[in-house]
Design a protein around this motif. Sequence first.
Motif, short mmCIF file in Angstrom:
data_model
loop_
_atom_site.label_atom_id
_atom_site.label_comp_id
_atom_site.label_asym_id
_atom_site.label_seq_id
_atom_site.Cartn_x
_atom_site.Cartn_y
_atom_site.Cartn_z
N CYS A 1 38.58 47.53 38.11
CA CYS A 1 39.03 47.23 36.75
C CYS A 1 38.21 46.06 36.21
N GLN A 2 37.71 46.18 34.99
CA GLN A 2 36.92 45.12 34.37
C GLN A 2 37.76 43.90 34.05
N HIS A 3 39.07 44.09 33.89
CA HIS A 3 39.94 43.01 33.44
C HIS A 3 40.54 42.19 34.58
N CYS A 4 40.85 42.86 35.71
CA CYS A 4 41.56 42.14 36.78
C CYS A 4 40.92 42.28 38.17
N ARG A 5 39.83 43.02 38.27
CA ARG A 5 39.07 43.18 39.50
C ARG A 5 39.80 43.98 40.58
N ARG A 6 40.87 44.65 40.21
CA ARG A 6 41.57 45.48 41.19
C ARG A 6 40.79 46.76 41.42
N ARG A 7 40.85 47.26 42.63
CA ARG A 7 40.25 48.55 42.97
C ARG A 7 41.10 49.63 42.29
N CYS B 1 30.86 47.11 41.26
CA CYS B 1 30.85 46.33 42.50
C CYS B 1 31.98 45.31 42.59
N GLY B 2 32.63 44.99 41.46
CA GLY B 2 33.73 44.05 41.47
C GLY B 2 33.33 42.59 41.40
N GLU B 3 32.06 42.30 41.28
CA GLU B 3 31.58 40.92 41.18
C GLU B 3 31.64 40.47 39.71
N PRO B 4 31.60 39.16 39.44
CA PRO B 4 31.63 38.69 38.05
C PRO B 4 30.48 39.27 37.24
N ALA B 5 30.80 39.74 36.05
CA ALA B 5 29.79 40.33 35.16
C ALA B 5 29.43 39.31 34.09
#
Length: 64
Positions: free
Chosen positions: A36-42, A11-15
């Motif tokens: 992306c888990q590291h930078c939140r880019r699609r 979902c791209g929200e903070p984990a």
Amino acid sequence: MTTTEVWCDRCGEPATAGAAHPGCTSARRLEPPRYCQHCRRRMKVQVLPVGWSAVCVEHGEIRG
């Protein structure tokens, strides 16, 4: 961009540890990651009959 925050790859929200993503966790068993888990880019995702690949322009490709 230097961030230590980890993002949900669906979902791209903070984990964060305090905010569980039960819907994302169950969906990720069947779906490839979308963010992306590291930078939140699609990510660019390709689903094949034998698996999937997801590419982040900053962090490269992952396969599953």
